[in-house]
Design an enzyme around this catalytic site. Structure first.
Site, PDB file in Angstrom:
ATOM      1  N   GLU A   4     -14.002 -66.756  27.866  1.00 29.66           N
ATOM      2  CA  GLU A   4     -12.993 -67.743  27.507  1.00 29.66           C
ATOM      3  C   GLU A   4     -13.410 -68.375  26.180  1.00 29.66           C
ATOM      4  OE1 GLU A   4     -10.419 -69.026  27.179  1.00 29.66           O
ATOM      5  OE2 GLU A   4     -10.583 -71.171  27.145  1.00 29.66           O
ATOM      6  N   GLN A  48      -6.495 -60.989  41.619  1.00 26.51           N
ATOM      7  CA  GLN A  48      -7.841 -61.501  41.830  1.00 26.51           C
ATOM      8  C   GLN A  48      -8.025 -61.918  43.280  1.00 26.51           C
ATOM      9  OE1 GLN A  48      -9.038 -65.554  40.474  1.00 26.51           O
ATOM     10  NE2 GLN A  48     -10.402 -64.422  39.134  1.00 26.51           N
ATOM     11  N   GLY A  49      -8.885 -61.215  43.998  1.00 24.44           N
ATOM     12  CA  GLY A  49      -9.137 -61.554  45.393  1.00 24.44           C
ATOM     13  C   GLY A  49     -10.461 -62.274  45.539  1.00 24.44           C
ATOM     14  N   SER A  98      -2.656 -64.367  43.347  1.00 20.49           N
ATOM     15  CA  SER A  98      -1.509 -64.308  42.429  1.00 20.49           C
ATOM     16  C   SER A  98      -1.190 -62.868  42.089  1.00 20.49           C
ATOM     17  CB  SER A  98      -1.816 -65.062  41.125  1.00 20.49           C
ATOM     18  OG  SER A  98      -2.110 -66.394  41.400  1.00 20.49           O
ATOM     19  N   SER A 132     -10.522 -66.178  46.354  1.00 16.37           N
ATOM     20  CA  SER A 132     -10.394 -67.248  47.345  1.00 16.37           C
ATOM     21  C   SER A 132     -10.117 -66.701  48.735  1.00 16.37           C
ATOM     22  CB  SER A 132      -9.239 -68.182  46.982  1.00 16.37           C
ATOM     23  OG  SER A 132      -9.418 -68.709  45.690  1.00 16.37           O
TER      24      SER A 132
END
Ligand SMILES: Cc1cc2nc3c(=O)[nH]c(=O)nc-3n(C[C@H](O)[C@H](O)[C@H](O)COP(=O)(O)OP(=O)(O)OC[C@H]3O[C@@H](n4cnc5c(N)ncnc54)[C@H](O)[C@@H]3O)c2cc1C
Lengths: 395, 339
Positions: free
Chosen positions: A246, A128-129, A163, A131
């Site tokens: 979620e 996941q890019g 991550s 931040s």
């Protein structure tokens, strides 16, 4: 109100238990903690086994290759997997829980047909890019630029805290396509192959000493317009859509682990010498362990409540943020207790002779990942205060 | 699994709330501890609703509903600051005959947990009691209130709960065995926790409303993050505590959960769940009461504003049937059994 399984849930549990118990021994032991290539192979092998048995994407809709399990069944799957010592999602975390569901909700048929099977089979690892050095809590302030050039976007900028970046094949990338629009309205969501020219992944060492996340430098990376998910400048909404997926299960595996850490800690307290007896003889310490165990029990109950609510719709921030904030605090209490119980044994990340303490020393640092990642505790408090309690916004 | 309120449970909660607001408005209950403060008519109205006999069988005049429904009703009673021996009445209804005298409100009970030798024995609601039950690990004894030697406390901490100092507690007639006593301890702790959660949720509402309306430095104080964050913490702790208390109610309803044959054995999942609920409920209630008072500034320090009544009641409940420390100890002791 019912905490126990319904008849069909009990049946589902039996099926999962039988499968997972025979499957885990076939996988072999886990790889070394810091060898991320080996971890990728290990997590992917498990993912493959799940896929072959029809359990990959357990909570994904059937039409996209998932199992279509209800949130309660998902919870059961996670419980039984943990009990049998099965790996968690590992490097497939982003693909399974974030990128996949986003593609299901927003991607074109071609994008789905290409990517979803690869995520399910464990072939493709995603990161996941979102931040950036200048955009963390204020994510919408991101500045990585994407300029249209024919049927490509040319992307330049920097992502950070990515991550699984060192082992990923694809990145869900948020870029700024309109620098003049209000900050939430000029963002676009792109699928970036990590082997594109101009992508430079520089592993960062985490507080644990390993390279779970990375900096990702982007220098005129050409990404096909066909890799855009959703409309240009509509990426903020696309990114937020996933949060609607979620259904209360995000922290289940985590919570089970934390509960077992408390049990381990109590067992250690009974043998670690303190004064004339053991640490367990200290009533204050013992009760504090009891308090943390009570908090984790309560969070387990709240998980079941959120899962129940997830059966009928989306978990409101009341449930999700209250859980995350409390869970973060509880983990920090647990961390402090680990240090109190282990005393100087907490100075070693290695197990000591006869004392399996390494895992707890490791866990004790993990609390920060929860209280900082995915919206810090302070941001969770802002969310609760403004969106749940209805207190006025600061600006 | 369905761990949320159903339609009937919401309806029960709303009914209790309406009645509580109608017959126990705080203006009237503020003087409950003063001589003659006990309002029998209001007490009967509450009893007639079935409040004290939620989980009692129909033969005993009960509603024959699960314990968790009582847990929900008691959260509302706490939120509405309803006075009186609420928990004692629910326990003593166990011993009702077909007349349902306690559950129906005609007989008002007090329950005394036998203290450690030497500790002062302060008993709430003794003044209004028609019958006294004494609870210890060995069983339950019944006594005529006149048989006790007691002096009323002139200034009880909680102005809405009359309190007496008992200096002589004679033996009474055994009416329950050790298993029954263990059942009362558990249910007493759980229903007290339910009341505590009610207080936690209510004072947060009051504090939130205040933070929205009170202005300083030209804006509502709820704009300030320092205020926001302390209220957000209360919300989170309240949600977690409520889940814990509801879960304990559900676990107690599971078959066999209350068949506690060996007192003091540590018990099974029900004992653990009730103890955990107590740890969370007491913490949430005291945190929220203290925070709400702080968020009200000088007003929070006054007798006029209701917040101190919630804090004081919560302090009383925190020591009812168990304490946070004892509950934390029970959870710790269960760790070798329940992983
Ligand atoms: C283990 C881990 C894994 C991660 N993985 C990923 C990943 O895969 N992909 C990705 O894109 N990101 C990832 N992140 C990044 C994570 O989302 C950010 O670290 C987080 O959102 C905080 O941003 P920041 O680090 O810039 O801190 P900042 O936003 O600079 O925050 C610093 C401090 O200021 C406080 N603060 C900031 N704004 C406010 C405010 N408005 N009110 C009150 N306090 C405030 C914060 O609470 C914090 O204490 C990961 C982070 C961690 C720890």
């Amino acid at each position: 109100m019912l905490l126990l399984d319904s008849e069909s849930e009990a049946q589902f549990r039996k099926e999962i238990r039988a499968w997972v118990r025979q499957a885990v021994p076939q996988l072999g032991g886990p790889p070394p903690e810091r060898d991320w290539q080996a971890r990728r192979r290990y997590d992917s092998a498990w993912q493959r086994m799940l896929a072959d048995a029809g359990y990959a994407g357990i909570h994904w809709p059937r039409e996209y290759g998932g199992r279509g399990a209800s949130p309660a069944e998902h919870l059961i799957f996670l419980e039984e997997s943990a009990a049998a010592g099965a790996p968690d999602l590992g490097v497939h975390f982003v693909g399974q829980l974030h990128a996949g569901p986003t593609l299901i909700a927003e991607a074109t048929d071609e994008q789905r047909a290409f990517h979803l099977p690869r995520i399910l089979s464990g072939e493709a690892v995603w990161c996941q890019g979102f931040s950036e050095p200048g955009a963390g809590s204020d994510l919408a302030g991101l500045r990585t630029r994407a300029v249209r050039d024919g049927d490509h976007y040319v992307v330049t900028g920097q992502k950070i805290w990515t991550s699984y970046g060192p082992v990923a094949d694809y990145c869900e990338l948020l870029v700024r396509t309109d620098p003049d629009a209000p900050k939430h309205r000029g963002i676009t969501w792109l699928i970036m192959p990590m082997d594109s020219p101009g992508v430079d992944v520089r592993p960062l060492r985490t507080i644990h000493g390993d390279s779970e996340f990375a900096e990702v430098y982007l220098d005129e990376v050409r990404i096909p317009v066909a890799n855009r998910v959703g409309a240009e400048n509509d990426g903020w909404r696309v990114a937020m859509v996933t949060f609607g997926f979620e259904r209360g299960t995000a922290f289940v595996r985590e919570l089970i682990t934390a509960r077992s850490h408390v049990a381990d800690l109590a067992a250690l307290a009974r043998v670690l010498p303190r004064g004339a007896g053991t640490a367990w003889d200290d009533a204050g310490l013992r009760r504090d362990i009891g308090r943390v165990a009570a908090e984790l029990d309560a969070l387990w109950a709240l998980t079941k409540r959120n899962v129940t609510r997830g059966m009928v719709g989306v978990i409101p921030p009341a449930g999700g943020s209250a859980f995350k904030l409390s869970y973060s605090e509880t983990l920090h209490h647990l961390s402090a207790l680990i240090i109190r119980v282990l005393d100087r044994a907490a100075l070693s990340m290695d197990d000591l002779p006869g004392l399996p303490t390494g895992q707890l020393v490791h866990a004790q640092l993990h609390a920060f990942a929860i209280s900082i990642g995915a919206g810090t505790s302070q941001i969770q408090r802002n969310i609760l205060a403004e969106r749940v309690l209805g207190l006025p916004k600061e600006r | 699994m369905h761990f949320d309120l159903d339609e009937d449970q919401r309806a029960l909660r709303d009914t209790v709330r309406r009645l509580a607001e109608e017959v126990f408005p705080v203006e009237r209950t503020r003087g409950w501890a003063e001589p003659g403060g006990f309002d029998r008519a209001a007490w009967s109205a509450l009893a007639e609703l079935g409040t004290f006999a939620v989980y009692q069988p129909e033969e005993r005049g009960g509603l024959a509903l699960p314990v968790v429904n009582a847990v929900l009703a008691y959260q509302t009673l706490g939120a509405c600051l309803v006075p009186g021996p609420l928990v004692a009445a629910a326990l003593a209804a166990d011993l009702d005959g077909d007349s349902g005298a306690v559950g129906g409100g005609e007989v008002v009970p007090a329950v005394v947990v036998r203290p450690e030798p030497g500790a002062p024995l302060l008993v709430e609601h003794l003044r209004d009691a028609d019958v006294v039950y004494v609870l210890d690990a060995h069983g339950i004894e019944r006594l005529d209130p006149a048989a006790l030697t007691a002096t009323p406390i002139t200034v009880p901490l909680d102005p809405t709960t009359p309190l007496s100092l008992v200096t002589d507690l004679p033996r009474g007639d055994q009416v329950g065995d050790a298993a029954q006593a263990a059942r009362w301890s558990l249910l007493g702790s759980l229903l007290s926790s339910a009341l505590l959660v009610g207080h936690a949720l209510r004072v947060l509402d009051l504090a939130t409303a205040h933070a929205q309306q009170r202005e300083q430095f030209g804006r509502p104080i709820g704009t300030f993050q320092a205020v926001k964050h302390m209220l957000a913490d209360c919300f989170a702790r309240g949600e977690v505590a409520r889940a814990a208390v509801d879960a304990a109610g559900v676990i107690i309803d599971e078959p066999g959960a209350l068949d506690i044959t060996e007192p003091g054995s540590g018990g099974g999942p029900a004992v653990r769940a009730v103890a955990a609920a107590r740890v969370l409920a007491a913490e949430a209630a005291l945190l929220s009461c203290r925070t709400a008072i702080q968020a009200h500034g000088g007003m929070g320090f006054t007798w006029e504003v209701d917040l101190h009544l919630h804090l004081k009641r919560a302090l009383l409940l925190e020591t009812s049937y168990t304490t946070s420390d004892a509950a934390a100890e029970a959870v710790a002791q269960s760790l070798q059994r329940v992983p």
